[in-house]
Design a protein around this motif. Structure first.
Motif, PDB file in Angstrom:
ATOM      1  N   CYS A 437       0.813  -1.213   0.000  1.00  0.00           N
ATOM      2  CA  CYS A 437       0.000   0.000   0.000  1.00  0.00           C
ATOM      3  C   CYS A 437       0.848   1.266   0.000  1.00  0.00           C
ATOM      4  O   CYS A 437       0.322   2.370   0.118  1.00  0.00           O
ATOM      5  N   GLY A 438       2.169   1.096  -0.073  1.00  0.00           N
ATOM      6  CA  GLY A 438       3.038   2.260  -0.145  1.00  0.00           C
ATOM      7  C   GLY A 438       3.108   3.070   1.136  1.00  0.00           C
ATOM      8  O   GLY A 438       3.223   4.291   1.103  1.00  0.00           O
ATOM      9  N   MET A 439       3.031   2.416   2.264  1.00  0.00           N
ATOM     10  CA  MET A 439       3.152   3.134   3.546  1.00  0.00           C
ATOM     11  C   MET A 439       4.630   3.267   3.896  1.00  0.00           C
ATOM     12  O   MET A 439       5.335   2.262   3.988  1.00  0.00           O
ATOM     13  N   ASN A 440       5.000   4.519   4.184  1.00  0.00           N
ATOM     14  CA  ASN A 440       6.410   4.756   4.470  1.00  0.00           C
ATOM     15  C   ASN A 440       6.753   4.504   5.926  1.00  0.00           C
ATOM     16  O   ASN A 440       7.064   5.418   6.672  1.00  0.00           O
ATOM     17  N   THR A 441       6.726   3.280   6.360  1.00  0.00           N
ATOM     18  CA  THR A 441       7.021   2.971   7.760  1.00  0.00           C
ATOM     19  C   THR A 441       8.530   2.944   7.964  1.00  0.00           C
ATOM     20  O   THR A 441       9.299   2.920   6.993  1.00  0.00           O
ATOM     21  N   SER A 442       8.943   2.936   9.236  1.00  0.00           N
ATOM     22  CA  SER A 442      10.387   2.915   9.492  1.00  0.00           C
ATOM     23  C   SER A 442      10.982   1.600   9.008  1.00  0.00           C
ATOM     24  O   SER A 442      12.096   1.561   8.493  1.00  0.00           O
ATOM     25  N   GLU A 443      10.213   0.525   9.142  1.00  0.00           N
ATOM     26  CA  GLU A 443      10.707  -0.768   8.660  1.00  0.00           C
ATOM     27  C   GLU A 443      10.920  -0.714   7.143  1.00  0.00           C
ATOM     28  O   GLU A 443      11.917  -1.231   6.627  1.00  0.00           O
ATOM     29  N   ALA A 444       9.996  -0.061   6.447  1.00  0.00           N
ATOM     30  CA  ALA A 444      10.126   0.044   4.987  1.00  0.00           C
ATOM     31  C   ALA A 444      11.396   0.786   4.607  1.00  0.00           C
ATOM     32  O   ALA A 444      12.107   0.387   3.679  1.00  0.00           O
ATOM     33  N   SER A 445      11.719   1.841   5.353  1.00  0.00           N
ATOM     34  CA  SER A 445      12.940   2.550   4.960  1.00  0.00           C
ATOM     35  C   SER A 445      14.188   1.823   5.440  1.00  0.00           C
ATOM     36  O   SER A 445      15.210   1.819   4.760  1.00  0.00           O
ATOM     37  N   THR A 446      14.108   1.161   6.617  1.00  0.00           N
ATOM     38  CA  THR A 446      15.268   0.399   7.080  1.00  0.00           C
ATOM     39  C   THR A 446      15.705  -0.619   6.026  1.00  0.00           C
ATOM     40  O   THR A 446      16.884  -0.777   5.737  1.00  0.00           O
ATOM     41  N   TYR A 447      14.734  -1.313   5.481  1.00  0.00           N
ATOM     42  CA  TYR A 447      15.071  -2.348   4.494  1.00  0.00           C
ATOM     43  C   TYR A 447      15.047  -1.814   3.064  1.00  0.00           C
ATOM     44  O   TYR A 447      15.133  -2.587   2.118  1.00  0.00           O
ATOM     45  N   ARG A 448      14.910  -0.510   2.919  1.00  0.00           N
ATOM     46  CA  ARG A 448      14.849   0.145   1.618  1.00  0.00           C
ATOM     47  C   ARG A 448      13.734  -0.424   0.736  1.00  0.00           C
ATOM     48  O   ARG A 448      13.819  -0.402  -0.493  1.00  0.00           O
ATOM     49  N   HIS A 449      12.713  -0.909   1.375  1.00  0.00           N
ATOM     50  CA  HIS A 449      11.603  -1.426   0.582  1.00  0.00           C
ATOM     51  C   HIS A 449      10.805  -0.300  -0.063  1.00  0.00           C
ATOM     52  O   HIS A 449      10.083  -0.519  -1.023  1.00  0.00           O
ATOM     53  N   ASN A 450      10.974   0.898   0.483  1.00  0.00           N
ATOM     54  CA  ASN A 450      10.280   2.036  -0.138  1.00  0.00           C
ATOM     55  C   ASN A 450      10.918   2.430  -1.469  1.00  0.00           C
ATOM     56  O   ASN A 450      10.407   3.272  -2.192  1.00  0.00           O
ATOM     57  N   LYS A 451      12.074   1.807  -1.779  1.00  0.00           N
ATOM     58  CA  LYS A 451      12.725   2.072  -3.068  1.00  0.00           C
ATOM     59  C   LYS A 451      12.385   1.005  -4.113  1.00  0.00           C
ATOM     60  O   LYS A 451      12.810   1.079  -5.260  1.00  0.00           O
ATOM     61  N   LEU A 452      11.663  -0.005  -3.677  1.00  0.00           N
ATOM     62  CA  LEU A 452      11.310  -1.065  -4.636  1.00  0.00           C
ATOM     63  C   LEU A 452      10.391  -0.513  -5.728  1.00  0.00           C
ATOM     64  O   LEU A 452       9.521   0.301  -5.447  1.00  0.00           O
ATOM     65  N   PRO A 453      10.576  -0.982  -6.956  1.00  0.00           N
ATOM     66  CA  PRO A 453       9.675  -0.515  -8.026  1.00  0.00           C
ATOM     67  C   PRO A 453       8.215  -0.861  -7.718  1.00  0.00           C
ATOM     68  O   PRO A 453       7.314  -0.117  -8.100  1.00  0.00           O
ATOM     69  N   SER A 454       8.009  -1.954  -6.991  1.00  0.00           N
ATOM     70  CA  SER A 454       6.617  -2.347  -6.739  1.00  0.00           C
ATOM     71  C   SER A 454       6.065  -1.763  -5.435  1.00  0.00           C
ATOM     72  O   SER A 454       4.951  -2.084  -5.029  1.00  0.00           O
ATOM     73  N   PHE A 455       6.859  -0.876  -4.790  1.00  0.00           N
ATOM     74  CA  PHE A 455       6.373  -0.246  -3.557  1.00  0.00           C
ATOM     75  C   PHE A 455       5.086   0.524  -3.864  1.00  0.00           C
ATOM     76  O   PHE A 455       5.058   1.364  -4.764  1.00  0.00           O
TER      77      PHE A 455
END
Ligand code: ADP
Ligand code: MG
Length: 731
Positions: A437-455
């Motif tokens: 759902c594209g939520m910018n949580t701290s976990e998402a940024s820690t693992y750089r998942h917010n940079k994934l194309p499918s984020f």
């Protein structure tokens, strides 16, 4: 001797139950053996019979002294010598311990029950090393796992102790609940990973599962119990305080109920338990302390007033319903706020324990909110497959009976699985949904998942729906949770097949949204209420006429008979007996008896003639904390204690005391406050006010003040006199 004849000889049974035979054969052959069978499945016999047949003494580890004692008593009751079974625990004195040891050494004792603590004691270990042990059985083995519902750290050291005694003795584990995670913990912990595992089905086809929104739960509870009058039931609450509160509320609403929790002394507990077994009471309100070892076959309902801390606990507790195979309704009241409370309670626990607790709660939430068959969900939780169309017990839960709307989700499922793969199957469901759902949580940024194309690829879909999809994929076996790192989502082979070759259609069901239901007052309640929420104007008219007639006959003002709010309530609830009338607002015992008869007669006739469907739920009388206060006030007045002193003793303002007194007399209880009034009110004035009320149209104090002249009387005076008046004339 064959197993069958041994069974007959020692226990008098003709045949083995379920998997008993296989389990016993395995142990007799010296194999480590793991038996997972439901409560009542006959696990004890799985070690008792081999213990009697094998040379040496069997050690049986059991978590509770009370359970041990029951077990030993029950073996002895089969007519064997008393020393055939013993227990060794902290409740024994020195002489008794010596006797037990002697019996073991002499080979008289075939079963020695031990608490894990006793196994830790060096002297006991030394002793056990010196005698012949046939095998070790660990009963209630789920206590080993912190993922079980009843973790006991002492259980963790059992393996060490056993190996200390003898490396080679066979070990048997027994439990009535084990999720795949707990099962794996038990086997690892006892060092029996290649044990022969016997797992019976946990399915209880006669139980009906239902989750309700926790709105107006007391009312729902009372209505349910009244609709099931005469049936036995258990209500589980999480706190002792709640247990007592609910039990008294049920009692004042005319239900035969008793509380049960570990805070009562042993006498009270066993008395309440007996009352339940003997059916002197219908309902036991209890904490989970109630139920271990109680075996009432015809419990017809188990209601969880509060959600439990784990589904294992839930399943154990609901399992006490319908043991005879007859009706067994299992209802849980759910409010997410309760879950948050439970989470808060965990805050001061060690972090690892908190994590476990939270995950277990998450499973409870999933269960409550899911829209798929509850039976399927539960059985899946215990690692069992079950077909919701043809399986035994199909259509025996609220979701199956009232299915929710199906939503096509095929493409989204592929998106979900792909995302789980993208993050290498190393994350839990919440995180997966967050990044979908594209939520910018701290976990998402820690693992750089917010940079994934499918984020954020699944933004268009409600996160709740994603969560529902994950749960349904888990239950249907497309996903599973890793056993080692519990909670990490993994894709199963079935899930892989789906990705490679998606079906033409795949539907999911939207979860329940109980918080919305609670806000609008609850689905269940609104339905039932529509029968009689609005006052019946026609009946109200008749009731008023009757009141007028009675007031003329008795020569008292109408409000003395019943006040308006009481008539309103009657025109809403349709009480047709004196007992029901007592549940009406402002009608106590005294008033119901004094004036009630013609009213219930009128209502009965009215209900009959007009074919009225009465709301089954009567107004719930609550035992506010004030009830103790009321009793105190009434008793103090009997003892002629000055009103000021009564108020002081209860920390009330004088005003509040008067208000409480007004409630007391308005609902039909007599109090005699002459001793007080005579001191503070002049006799003539008393007569004047008394006469006024006798003629008045309303019991209102402001009206009285106006009529009698503001200057002459204080409100307080008038209120006191009114209390006397209502007490004498109306009650
Ligand atoms: P569990 O420990 O699995 O909950 P128990 O060992 O307490 O169950 O046994 C439950 C009941 O079943 C007991 O009353 C026991 O006597 C009875 N039972 C056990 N095995 C048999 C059998 N083969 N035939 C008849 N009754 C049995
Ligand atoms: Mg047992």
């Amino acid at each position: 001797m064959s197993l069958e004849s041994a069974l007959k000889e020692h226990f008098g049974f003709d045949a083995f139950k379920g998997m008993q035979r296989e389990v016993i054969e395995s142990l007799m052959a010296g194999k480590d053996t793991f038996a997972i069978m439901p409560t009542g499945g006959g696990k004890s016999l799985c070690y008792q019979l081999p213990a009697l047949m094998k040379p040496g003494t069997a050690i049986i580890i059991s978590p509770l002294i009370a359970l041990m004692k029951n077990q030993v008593d029950s073996i002895r009751s089969y007519g064997s010598e008393d020393n055939i079974a013993h227990f060794l625990n902290s409740s024994l004195n020195k002489t008794e311990i010596t006797q037990v040891k002697e019996d073991v050494v002499n080979g008289n004792t075939k079963m020695l029950y031990l608490a894990p603590e006793s196994l830790n004691k060096a002297e006991n270990l030394e002793f056990l090393k010196s005698v012949t042990i046939s095998f070790v059985a660990v009963d209630e083995a789920h206590c080993i796992s912190e993922w079980g519902h009843d973790f006991r750290p002492e259980y963790r050291r059992i393996k060490e102790m056993i190996k200390g005694i003898d490396q080679t003795i066979p070990v048997m584990a027994l439990t009535a609940t084990a999720t795949p995670k707990v099962q794996s913990d038990i086997q690892k912990n006892l060092g029996m990973t290649d044990a022969a595992v016997y797992k019976a089905s946990f399915n209880r086809p006669n139980l009906f599962y239902e989750v309700r929104s926790k709105s107006d739960p007391v009312k729902q509870l009372i209505r349910f119990i009244k609709e099931n009058e005469g049936k036995s039931g258990i209500i589980y609450c999480l706190s002792r305080k709640k247990v007592e509160e609910i039990a008294s509320t049920l009692q004042v609403n005319g239900i035969k109920a008793l509380p049960y929790h570990a805070g009562f002394d042993a006498n009270t507990r066993s008395r309440h338990q007996d009352n339940f077994l003997m059916e002197d009471v219908d309902v036991i309100v209890a904490t989970i302390a109630f139920g271990m070892g109680i075996d009432k076959p015809d419990v017809r309902f188990v209601i969880h007033y509060d959600m439990p801390k784990s589904l294992e606990g839930y399943y154990q507790e609901t399992g006490r319903a319908g043991r005879d195979g007859g009706e067994g309704k299992c209802i849980a009241f759910y409010d997410y706020k309760d879950i948050e409370k439970l989470e808060k309670f965990m805050h001061n626990k060690p972090v690892a324990e908190q994590e476990v607790g939270r995950q277990l709660l998450e499973e409870v939430v999933s269960y409550a909110e899911t829209a798929i068959s509850r039976r399927k969900f539960l059985l899946n939780y215990f690692g069992e497959e079950w077909d919701e169309n043809n399986g035994e017990g199909a259509n025996m839960d609220d979701n199956s009976v009232r299915p929710k709307e199906a939503i096509e989700f095929k493409d989204n499922m592929t998106t979900l699985f792909t995302m789980i793969d993208t993050v290498k199957q190393r994350f839990k469901s919440k995180h997966i949904v967050n990044i979908l759902c594209g939520m910018n949580t701290s976990e998402a940024s820690t693992y750089r998942h917010n940079k994934l194309p499918s984020f954020g690829i699944g933004k268009a879909v409600d996160p709740k729906l994603w969560m529902a999809a994950v749960r349904q994929a888990l239950v249907q076996g497309y996903l599973y949770k890793d056993i080692e790192n519990y909670g990490l989502l993994k894709i199963s082979e079935k899930g892989r097949a789906f990705m490679e070759n998606p079906p033409s259609s795949f539907v999911i069901y939207k979860d329940h949204d109980y918080s919305a239901e609670i806000e609008k007052g609850g689905e269940v309640l609104t339905n039932a209420r529509s029968g009689g929420a609005v006052m019946d104007e026609q009946l109200m008219g008749l009731l008023k006429d009757l009141r007028k007639k009675i007031s003329k006959e008795k020569n008292v003002p109408p409000f003395v008979v019943f006040q308006d709010p009481s008539l309103h309530d009657m025109a809403n609830q349709y009480p047709i007996s004196i007992d029901e009338l007592k549940n009406i607002q402002g009608v106590g015992n005294g008033k119901a008896l004094k004036f009630g008869k013609p009213f219930v007669e009128l209502i009965t006739k009215y209900v009959d003639e007009n074919g009225i469907e009465r709301p089954q739920d009567m107004v719930v009388k609550s035992v506010v904390n004030k009830s103790g206060r009321k009793v105190y006030i009434i008793q103090s007045i009997d003892r002629k204690i000055p009103l000021e002193d009564i108020a002081k003793a209860k920390g009330m303002q004088f005003d509040e005391l008067l208000e409480e007194l007004e409630h007391i007399v308005d609902s039909g209880t007599r109090v005699n406050i002459d001793y007080y009034i005579d001191d503070v009110v002049d006799e003539d004035r008393l007569d004047e006010v008394y006469e006024y009320f006798m003629e008045a149209d309303s019991p209102d104090i402001d009206d009285a003040l106006e009529e009698l002249g503001n200057d002459d009387y204080t409100t307080e005076e008038l209120r006191l006199i009114r209390i006397k008046f209502m007490s004498e004339v109306a009650n």
